[in-house]
Design a protein around this motif. Sequence first.
Motif, mmCIF file in Angstrom:
data_model
loop_
_atom_site.group_PDB
_atom_site.id
_atom_site.type_symbol
_atom_site.label_atom_id
_atom_site.label_comp_id
_atom_site.label_asym_id
_atom_site.label_seq_id
_atom_site.Cartn_x
_atom_site.Cartn_y
_atom_site.Cartn_z
ATOM 1 N N VAL A 55 5.795 7.595 14.880
ATOM 2 C CA VAL A 55 5.258 6.617 15.834
ATOM 3 C C VAL A 55 5.034 5.281 15.135
ATOM 4 C CG1 VAL A 55 3.352 6.080 17.407
ATOM 5 C CG2 VAL A 55 4.158 8.439 17.191
ATOM 6 N N PHE A 56 4.427 5.337 13.951
ATOM 7 C CA PHE A 56 4.166 4.111 13.190
ATOM 8 C C PHE A 56 5.465 3.436 12.757
ATOM 9 C CE2 PHE A 56 0.087 6.396 11.857
ATOM 10 C CZ PHE A 56 -0.652 5.785 12.861
ATOM 11 N N LEU A 57 6.408 4.230 12.278
ATOM 12 C CA LEU A 57 7.686 3.671 11.817
ATOM 13 C C LEU A 57 8.433 2.982 12.961
ATOM 14 C CD1 LEU A 57 8.915 6.538 9.461
ATOM 15 C CD2 LEU A 57 8.336 4.206 8.759
ATOM 16 N N ALA A 58 8.426 3.617 14.126
ATOM 17 C CA ALA A 58 9.144 3.056 15.274
ATOM 18 C C ALA A 58 8.511 1.741 15.722
ATOM 19 C CB ALA A 58 9.159 4.054 16.423
ATOM 20 N N LYS A 59 7.178 1.705 15.768
ATOM 21 C CA LYS A 59 6.482 0.489 16.205
ATOM 22 C C LYS A 59 6.671 -0.640 15.198
ATOM 23 C CE LYS A 59 3.804 -1.466 19.294
ATOM 24 N NZ LYS A 59 4.252 -1.652 20.690
ATOM 25 N N ASN A 66 -2.665 -10.353 -1.820
ATOM 26 C CA ASN A 66 -2.297 -11.047 -3.063
ATOM 27 C C ASN A 66 -0.824 -11.442 -3.089
ATOM 28 O OD1 ASN A 66 -4.745 -11.245 -4.454
ATOM 29 N ND2 ASN A 66 -4.570 -9.196 -5.340
ATOM 30 N N GLN A 67 0.022 -10.572 -2.564
ATOM 31 C CA GLN A 67 1.470 -10.810 -2.630
ATOM 32 C C GLN A 67 1.969 -11.763 -1.547
ATOM 33 O OE1 GLN A 67 3.436 -6.944 -2.462
ATOM 34 N NE2 GLN A 67 1.926 -6.099 -3.875
ATOM 35 N N GLU A 68 1.376 -11.673 -0.360
ATOM 36 C CA GLU A 68 1.962 -12.328 0.812
ATOM 37 C C GLU A 68 1.198 -13.568 1.295
ATOM 38 O OE1 GLU A 68 4.801 -11.206 2.057
ATOM 39 O OE2 GLU A 68 4.917 -9.366 0.864
ATOM 40 N N THR A 69 -0.004 -13.809 0.767
ATOM 41 C CA THR A 69 -0.823 -14.920 1.276
ATOM 42 C C THR A 69 -1.343 -15.758 0.118
ATOM 43 O OG1 THR A 69 -3.005 -13.836 1.189
ATOM 44 C CG2 THR A 69 -1.602 -13.318 3.092
ATOM 45 N N ASP A 70 -2.150 -16.754 0.456
ATOM 46 C CA ASP A 70 -2.753 -17.622 -0.557
ATOM 47 C C ASP A 70 -4.013 -17.021 -1.155
ATOM 48 O OD1 ASP A 70 -0.781 -19.480 -0.077
ATOM 49 O OD2 ASP A 70 -1.961 -20.577 1.416
ATOM 50 N N PHE A 71 -4.435 -15.889 -0.657
ATOM 51 C CA PHE A 71 -5.646 -15.271 -1.207
ATOM 52 C C PHE A 71 -5.352 -14.676 -2.578
ATOM 53 C CE2 PHE A 71 -6.623 -15.595 3.232
ATOM 54 C CZ PHE A 71 -7.983 -15.885 3.246
ATOM 55 N N ASN A 72 -6.351 -14.758 -3.446
ATOM 56 C CA ASN A 72 -6.180 -14.310 -4.825
ATOM 57 C C ASN A 72 -7.387 -13.465 -5.220
ATOM 58 O OD1 ASN A 72 -5.468 -13.938 -7.437
ATOM 59 N ND2 ASN A 72 -5.484 -16.100 -8.022
ATOM 60 N N LYS A 131 1.815 -6.199 14.878
ATOM 61 C CA LYS A 131 2.316 -7.461 15.432
ATOM 62 C C LYS A 131 3.657 -7.841 14.792
ATOM 63 C CE LYS A 131 -1.549 -8.529 17.756
ATOM 64 N NZ LYS A 131 -2.430 -7.444 17.333
ATOM 65 N N PRO A 132 4.449 -8.654 15.481
ATOM 66 C CA PRO A 132 5.734 -9.089 14.932
ATOM 67 C C PRO A 132 5.576 -9.744 13.562
ATOM 68 C CG PRO A 132 5.615 -9.660 17.253
ATOM 69 C CD PRO A 132 4.253 -9.141 16.876
ATOM 70 N N ASN A 133 6.319 -9.209 12.599
ATOM 71 C CA ASN A 133 6.410 -9.772 11.240
ATOM 72 C C ASN A 133 5.095 -9.750 10.471
ATOM 73 O OD1 ASN A 133 9.229 -10.611 11.652
ATOM 74 N ND2 ASN A 133 8.330 -12.101 13.068
ATOM 75 N N VAL A 134 4.108 -8.992 10.941
ATOM 76 C CA VAL A 134 2.827 -8.875 10.234
ATOM 77 C C VAL A 134 2.796 -7.526 9.507
ATOM 78 C CG1 VAL A 134 0.313 -8.710 10.467
ATOM 79 C CG2 VAL A 134 1.603 -10.336 11.886
ATOM 80 N N PRO A 135 2.590 -7.519 8.185
ATOM 81 C CA PRO A 135 2.579 -6.245 7.458
ATOM 82 C C PRO A 135 1.464 -5.322 7.948
ATOM 83 C CG PRO A 135 2.062 -8.107 5.985
ATOM 84 C CD PRO A 135 2.385 -8.674 7.306
ATOM 85 N N VAL A 136 1.746 -4.023 7.946
ATOM 86 C CA VAL A 136 0.751 -3.044 8.382
ATOM 87 C C VAL A 136 0.601 -1.960 7.312
ATOM 88 C CG1 VAL A 136 2.497 -1.752 9.727
ATOM 89 C CG2 VAL A 136 0.053 -1.416 10.205
ATOM 90 N N VAL A 137 -0.650 -1.594 7.038
ATOM 91 C CA VAL A 137 -0.980 -0.534 6.086
ATOM 92 C C VAL A 137 -1.438 0.688 6.871
ATOM 93 C CG1 VAL A 137 -2.514 0.174 4.210
ATOM 94 C CG2 VAL A 137 -1.662 -2.181 4.311
ATOM 95 N N ILE A 138 -0.857 1.838 6.577
ATOM 96 C CA ILE A 138 -1.271 3.107 7.188
ATOM 97 C C ILE A 138 -2.024 3.902 6.125
ATOM 98 C CG2 ILE A 138 -0.526 5.201 8.366
ATOM 99 C CD1 ILE A 138 0.170 2.591 9.873
ATOM 100 N N ALA A 156 7.906 -5.409 11.357
ATOM 101 C CA ALA A 156 6.688 -5.486 10.555
ATOM 102 C C ALA A 156 6.838 -4.611 9.315
ATOM 103 C CB ALA A 156 5.486 -5.013 11.386
ATOM 104 N N PRO A 157 6.698 -5.185 8.124
ATOM 105 C CA PRO A 157 6.726 -4.363 6.908
ATOM 106 C C PRO A 157 5.612 -3.314 6.962
ATOM 107 C CG PRO A 157 6.791 -6.712 6.375
ATOM 108 C CD PRO A 157 6.483 -6.615 7.833
ATOM 109 N N ILE A 158 5.940 -2.063 6.640
ATOM 110 C CA ILE A 158 4.948 -0.984 6.750
ATOM 111 C C ILE A 158 4.741 -0.331 5.390
ATOM 112 C CG2 ILE A 158 6.697 0.699 7.508
ATOM 113 C CD1 ILE A 158 4.466 1.929 9.309
ATOM 114 N N TYR A 159 3.469 -0.054 5.067
ATOM 115 C CA TYR A 159 3.092 0.501 3.766
ATOM 116 C C TYR A 159 2.213 1.722 4.000
ATOM 117 C CZ TYR A 159 4.467 -4.179 2.198
ATOM 118 O OH TYR A 159 5.154 -5.346 1.956
ATOM 119 N N PHE A 160 2.613 2.868 3.474
ATOM 120 C CA PHE A 160 1.828 4.087 3.583
ATOM 121 C C PHE A 160 0.978 4.223 2.321
ATOM 122 C CE2 PHE A 160 5.359 4.721 6.474
ATOM 123 C CZ PHE A 160 4.715 5.197 7.610
#
Length: 408
Positions: A207-211, A254-260, A190-197, A217-221
């Motif tokens: 494919v993942f990088l292009a999407k 932990n980094q991007e939200t209020d969850f701890n 989704k737009p601006n939502v981080p994704v973990v592969i 969307a920040p992408i993390y492998f």
Amino acid sequence: MNYQETTEWMFNQLPMYQLQGASAYKEDLTNIKLLAAHLDNPQDHLKCIHVAGTNGKGSTSHMLSSVLQEAGYKVGLYTSPHLKDFRERIKINGREISEDFVCEFIAKHKSFFEANDMSFFEMSVGLAFDYFAAEKVDIAIIEVGLGGRLDATNIIRPLVSAITNIGLDHTQFLGNTLEAIAGEKAGIIKPNVPVVIGEYTEETKPVFLAKAEENNAPIYFASDLIDQIYLSDLVGDYQFHNKKTVQQTISILNQETDFNISNEELKEGLLNVVKNTGLQGRWQQLGENPKIICDTAHNKHGLEVVMNQLKNEKYEKLHIVFGVVNDKDLESILPLFPKEAQYYFCHPNSSRALPAEILQSEAKKHYLIGEKYDSVAIAFAEAKKNASENDFIYVGGSTFVVAELPLN
């Protein structure tokens, strides 16, 4: 209608992939958006993690739930399919949704479902969203049913998305190349939502990088980023990458939200997945002397790992209780199975099951030899009767096979 009547109505009246296969697959999100609007869009009131992938998405979802439970949060968990009871699909902190809530939800909206030709899966997703919103969960872990882009769960805007891996499965819907299937799974980005592969290949990474780039969307492998992997009570070899996916996803929360979530809570969550969530059927031990293992792996990508793990077991003789559904690509999975085992070909209790005599005949072409049985229970009993205490019994090939075992 009581609970049994309610679930039978859900299963039988409307398309259900678990029972009917291809005919239950919907080609767009029109219906689920209509249903969500009818329910006052409960998904908009939820903080979610969205999990897709060919294999491991169920294990990953349960691990995430367990970790967040250890951190003290009220966690909704929506997964599919179920093994024994529909309510396994919808849980809060490991407790299944009540029979009463299911009955009341269906009774209240039954005329709407019928008027708009809602599928079993669409109803289930609507029920989960409605329940989690009513119960005011802190976070909901939402597992994709099939694919991603066109899946009924894909109307949420999650805090983070996760895609475990890509393999050739459900090719009649998702395409018959890894790139095509990756494109469908990447539909949850989704737009601006981080994704973990979780895992990638040279075919799927672009494919993942292009999407991700298209959606900013920040992408993390995870396979490249996580070095230290924590222990888990889920001991299947295939959990190696799932644990990395979970650890990376928790790091982003932990980094991007209020969850701890502390490191200790992460470790405890991974160690207590079964106790916290009730997950079953993942390299699950049902007995010893002989050692009995069942697993729901059912496609080439999943079975390769499981069969490799089987090679590392010590035993005198190997017994394999084996059944599949009728749309399974046998030419891709039968070569993975060991030839020296004694096979018990069985017919699980499903309209989608492949008759045991057909499976036996096809397996024989790959030098997999054994008798055929009319049910999982009879095949399993015969394997236990024939096995000595130093033998090993493996039961699998399909979720339907594992569902008919005494798991508790």
